[in-house]
Design a protein around this motif. Structure first.
Motif, PDB file in Angstrom:
ATOM      1  N   PHE A 120      34.339  41.986  71.810  1.00 42.53           N
ATOM      2  CA  PHE A 120      34.816  42.739  70.645  1.00 42.53           C
ATOM      3  C   PHE A 120      33.629  43.164  69.785  1.00 42.53           C
ATOM      4  N   VAL A 121      33.483  44.456  69.618  1.00 40.97           N
ATOM      5  CA  VAL A 121      32.358  44.960  68.834  1.00 40.97           C
ATOM      6  C   VAL A 121      32.756  45.011  67.360  1.00 40.97           C
ATOM      7  N   VAL A 122      31.952  44.410  66.521  1.00 41.49           N
ATOM      8  CA  VAL A 122      32.295  44.328  65.105  1.00 41.49           C
ATOM      9  C   VAL A 122      31.583  45.421  64.317  1.00 41.49           C
ATOM     10  N   PRO A 125      34.711  48.850  59.843  1.00 36.15           N
ATOM     11  CA  PRO A 125      36.165  49.014  59.748  1.00 36.15           C
ATOM     12  C   PRO A 125      36.971  47.789  60.203  1.00 36.15           C
ATOM     13  N   ASN A 126      36.366  46.927  61.034  1.00 34.84           N
ATOM     14  CA  ASN A 126      37.172  45.806  61.531  1.00 34.84           C
ATOM     15  C   ASN A 126      36.583  44.439  61.183  1.00 34.84           C
ATOM     16  N   ALA A 127      35.565  44.424  60.329  1.00 38.60           N
ATOM     17  CA  ALA A 127      34.847  43.170  60.068  1.00 38.60           C
ATOM     18  C   ALA A 127      35.758  42.084  59.496  1.00 38.60           C
ATOM     19  N   GLY A 152      46.283  51.260  62.989  1.00 41.12           N
ATOM     20  CA  GLY A 152      46.776  52.273  63.914  1.00 41.12           C
ATOM     21  C   GLY A 152      46.611  51.872  65.376  1.00 41.12           C
ATOM     22  N   VAL A 153      47.139  52.721  66.235  1.00 41.31           N
ATOM     23  CA  VAL A 153      47.094  52.471  67.677  1.00 41.31           C
ATOM     24  C   VAL A 153      45.659  52.397  68.188  1.00 41.31           C
ATOM     25  N   GLY A 154      45.419  51.438  69.062  1.00 38.81           N
ATOM     26  CA  GLY A 154      44.142  51.379  69.769  1.00 38.81           C
ATOM     27  C   GLY A 154      42.967  50.939  68.931  1.00 38.81           C
ATOM     28  N   GLY A 156      42.385  47.696  68.178  1.00 40.90           N
ATOM     29  CA  GLY A 156      41.926  46.359  68.557  1.00 40.90           C
ATOM     30  C   GLY A 156      42.805  45.194  68.123  1.00 40.90           C
ATOM     31  N   LYS A 157      44.046  45.470  67.702  1.00 37.49           N
ATOM     32  CA  LYS A 157      44.922  44.380  67.272  1.00 37.49           C
ATOM     33  C   LYS A 157      45.229  43.427  68.434  1.00 37.49           C
ATOM     34  N   THR A 158      45.660  44.014  69.531  1.00 37.29           N
ATOM     35  CA  THR A 158      46.006  43.187  70.688  1.00 37.29           C
ATOM     36  C   THR A 158      44.770  42.464  71.213  1.00 37.29           C
ATOM     37  N   GLU A 279      29.591  54.768  63.792  1.00 39.03           N
ATOM     38  CA  GLU A 279      28.744  53.656  64.252  1.00 39.03           C
ATOM     39  C   GLU A 279      29.525  52.692  65.142  1.00 39.03           C
ATOM     40  N   LEU A 280      30.742  52.391  64.742  1.00 42.35           N
ATOM     41  CA  LEU A 280      31.535  51.455  65.542  1.00 42.35           C
ATOM     42  C   LEU A 280      31.847  52.062  66.910  1.00 42.35           C
ATOM     43  N   ARG A 281      32.209  53.339  66.902  1.00 46.15           N
ATOM     44  CA  ARG A 281      32.525  53.978  68.180  1.00 46.15           C
ATOM     45  C   ARG A 281      31.304  53.965  69.095  1.00 46.15           C
ATOM     46  N   VAL A 317      40.186  53.773  70.201  1.00 48.46           N
ATOM     47  CA  VAL A 317      39.249  53.166  71.138  1.00 48.46           C
ATOM     48  C   VAL A 317      39.743  53.252  72.577  1.00 48.46           C
ATOM     49  N   ARG A 318      41.048  53.206  72.729  1.00 50.60           N
ATOM     50  CA  ARG A 318      41.587  53.265  74.081  1.00 50.60           C
ATOM     51  C   ARG A 318      41.211  54.588  74.752  1.00 50.60           C
ATOM     52  N   VAL A 319      41.338  55.662  74.004  1.00 49.54           N
ATOM     53  CA  VAL A 319      41.000  56.983  74.544  1.00 49.54           C
ATOM     54  C   VAL A 319      39.497  57.060  74.850  1.00 49.54           C
TER      55      VAL A 319
HETATM   56  P1  ADP Z   1      45.946  47.988  69.499  1.00 46.19           P
HETATM   57  O1  ADP Z   1      46.629  46.727  69.943  1.00 46.19           O
HETATM   58  O2  ADP Z   1      45.458  47.922  68.091  1.00 46.19           O
HETATM   59  O3  ADP Z   1      46.747  49.228  69.769  1.00 46.19           O
HETATM   60  P2  ADP Z   1      44.065  47.273  71.565  1.00 46.19           P
HETATM   61  O4  ADP Z   1      43.695  45.927  71.098  1.00 46.19           O
HETATM   62  O5  ADP Z   1      45.002  47.356  72.718  1.00 46.19           O
HETATM   63  O6  ADP Z   1      44.621  48.159  70.362  1.00 46.19           O
HETATM   64  O7  ADP Z   1      42.721  48.069  71.881  1.00 46.19           O
HETATM   65  C1  ADP Z   1      42.693  49.222  72.705  1.00 46.19           C
HETATM   66  C2  ADP Z   1      41.490  49.183  73.602  1.00 46.19           C
HETATM   67  O8  ADP Z   1      40.322  49.335  72.838  1.00 46.19           O
HETATM   68  C3  ADP Z   1      41.330  47.853  74.329  1.00 46.19           C
HETATM   69  O9  ADP Z   1      40.865  48.090  75.621  1.00 46.19           O
HETATM   70  C4  ADP Z   1      40.315  47.115  73.503  1.00 46.19           C
HETATM   71  O10 ADP Z   1      39.554  46.232  74.305  1.00 46.19           O
HETATM   72  C5  ADP Z   1      39.445  48.229  72.986  1.00 46.19           C
HETATM   73  N1  ADP Z   1      38.875  47.929  71.675  1.00 46.19           N
HETATM   74  C6  ADP Z   1      39.431  48.163  70.460  1.00 46.19           C
HETATM   75  N2  ADP Z   1      38.615  47.781  69.474  1.00 46.19           N
HETATM   76  C7  ADP Z   1      37.502  47.286  70.068  1.00 46.19           C
HETATM   77  C8  ADP Z   1      36.278  46.729  69.586  1.00 46.19           C
HETATM   78  N3  ADP Z   1      36.037  46.600  68.276  1.00 46.19           N
HETATM   79  N4  ADP Z   1      35.363  46.328  70.497  1.00 46.19           N
HETATM   80  C9  ADP Z   1      35.598  46.454  71.806  1.00 46.19           C
HETATM   81  N5  ADP Z   1      36.711  46.981  72.335  1.00 46.19           N
HETATM   82  C10 ADP Z   1      37.668  47.397  71.481  1.00 46.19           C
END
Ligand code: ADP
Ligand code: MG
Length: 451
Positions: A120-122, A125-127, A152-154, A156-158, A279-281, A317-319
């Motif tokens: 997980f990259v910190v 926005p997600n610190a 929002g979607v993608g 990093g919640k999951t 920067e995070l991207r 991030v997913r995209v």
């Molecule tokens: P969400 O549950 O918020 O919709 P996910 O946790 O499923 O999002 O994240 C979507 C994708 O992006 C996953 O493959 C996840 O590993 C990656 N991702 C999201 N944030 C980060 C991060 N900060 N560092 C590394 N990978 C990330």
């Protein structure tokens, strides 16, 4: 019926061409049907269609025939890609067996091996969300309950939830950690009702040490599931067991969620994951690129490509990951350096989709929905506060999220003068600094509009 065959064909292809090829080339295809021996597909770009046609058509045809469907030819046309997240590749499980925490009959969902704190990259926005997740992952006495992660979607919640589960399991293997989505919670609940197993359902859910429920917005409006969730939640909190919840918005913003649940959810620590910044991207891309480089041994990436992607793909991030994945698969197939031109060609569909502009109409529609006023009042003459304020918010968003000029915005708001728009925008800017609720509303609306 033919869709079922396509499902089988996909499974077989995934095995025979490998997961990376599958994700890159087959997954984006939409099967459009079969008639007189011609299997038709919609591809997101003509490039993908051509590529599949040249490289995989023989295998696809053979698999169809093996599955009892006579196919003599494949046909590809290009169309708008579906706007849903791609289904996971069928072989994902087989290739990366998830070492789910020892089962012990907990009705949880498997954890993704890749979703750890290490990966997980910190960034800014997600610190905060990351720090809170880390704290929960350490175990120890419960300091905030629940931990509520939203964004929002993608974003990093999951990922963070799985990371917590992995970490807890690694530190204390005896802990009973249960992770599942709210949808799965509902499904299990309904199943228990149907099978008259409700007592054992309650027992199982009340016996865990840590409960994590992902995407809790899903149970909004589902009354009996909410009821059960509420009781489970209370029982666990009373026993001082840790709960982690995620949602796509803040507790107070989830419509059709009972007040008592909202307020309980707000009792712990509520943290949001903000939209990614450049920067995070870039950080995430650099990390993933390292992994891909190892995986594809020796493939090189021209300088500037990652920066280009971080700049252009801002949705989620997913995209971003999907784009990089495709790029590497493509580079390895053509066997040459991945240049900027190659990236533009290979990712044209994703880049186009990221260019999507928010329109004033969308803004007006979302804002009216949010404040529960009529769309016609948004552009009409009424001046009562309950209508005028949302209208000003829409003006503000139109100014900030579109390229339209003030006179143009004025025209779309029932022919108002540009000075009226300017006044509205200023007003919202002022309020935003003074009123946290309004600031929160603005952030939510912006997220919804840019999703
Ligand atoms: P969400 O549950 O918020 O919709 P996910 O946790 O499923 O999002 O994240 C979507 C994708 O992006 C996953 O493959 C996840 O590993 C990656 N991702 C999201 N944030 C980060 C991060 N900060 N560092 C590394 N990978 C990330
Ligand atoms: Mg998720």
């Amino acid at each position: 019926m033919t869709n079922e065959i396509w499902g089988n064909v996909r499974d077989e292809l995934c095995k025979s061409i490998g997961r990376n090829n599958f994700v890159t080339w087959i997954e984006p295809l939409e099967f459009a049907g079969l008639s007189s021996g011609v299997a038709k597909f919609v591809a997101p770009t003509s490039f993908i269609g051509d590529w599949v046609s040249r490289n995989f058509s023989e295998q696809i045809r053979r698999q169809f025939n093996l599955n009892g469907a006579e196919v003599s030819r494949l046909e590809f046309c290009t169309g708008a890609p579906r706007r849903k997240a791609p289904a996971p590749a069928p072989a994902a499980q087989a290739e990366a067996p998830s070492r789910a925490p020892e089962d012990r009959d907990l009705p949880g969902a498997p954890l993704d091996e890749r979703f750890t704190f290490d990966s997980f990259v910190v960034g800014k926005p997600n610190a905060l969300a990351h720090a809170a997740a880390r704290r929960v992952g350490e175990g120890g006495p419960v300091t905030f309950n629940p931990l509520f992660l939203y964004g929002g979607v993608g974003l990093g919640k999951t990922h963070l939830m799985h990371a917590i589960a992995w970490e807890l399991q690694a530190r204390s293997p005896e802990l009973r950690v249960l992770y599942l989505s709210a949808e799965q919670f509902m499904y299990r609940f309904i199943q228990a009702l149907r099978d008259k197993q409700i007592m054992s359902f309650k027992e199982v859910f009340r016996s865990v040490d840590v409960l994590m429920v992902d995407d809790v917005q899903f149970i909004a409006g589902k009354e009996s599931t909410q009821e059960e969730f509420f009781h489970t939640f209370n029982a666990l909190v009373d026993q001082n067991r840790q709960i982690v919840i995620s949602a796509d918005r803040a507790p107070g913003e989830i419509k059709d969620l009972e007040e008592r649940i909202k307020s309980r959810l707000q009792c712990g620590l509520v943290v949001d994951l903000h939209p990614t910044d450049y920067e995070l991207r870039l950080g995430i891309l650099q990390q993933k690129a390292e992994t891909f480089k190892r995986q594809y041994g020796g493939l090189s990436l021209a300088s500037g490509v990652l920066e280009f992607l971080a700049h252009r793909i801002t949705t989620n991030v997913r995209v971003l990951e999907g784009a990089l994945n495709r790029l590497f698969a493509f580079g390895s197939l053509v066997g040459r350096e991945i240049t900027l031109e190659l990236a533009q060609e290979c990712l044209s569909d994703i880049l186009r989709a990221s260019d999507r502009k928010v329109t004033i109409e969308e803004i007006q529609r979302k804002v009216s929905e949010h404040y529960n006023i009529r769309l016609s009042d948004m552009i009409g003459p009424k001046r009562v506060r309950t209508i005028a304020r949302p209208r000003q918010i829409a003006m503000y968003l139109a100014k900030h999220l579109t390229e339209r000029s003030l006179p143009e915005i004025g025209r779309r708001f029932g022919g108002r003068d540009h000075t009226t728009i300017m006044h509205g925008v200023r007003k919202v800017e002022e309020l935003r600094a003074a009123d946290p609720q309004l600031a929160e509303d603005l952030a939510l609306l912006q997220r919804l509009l840019q999703a």
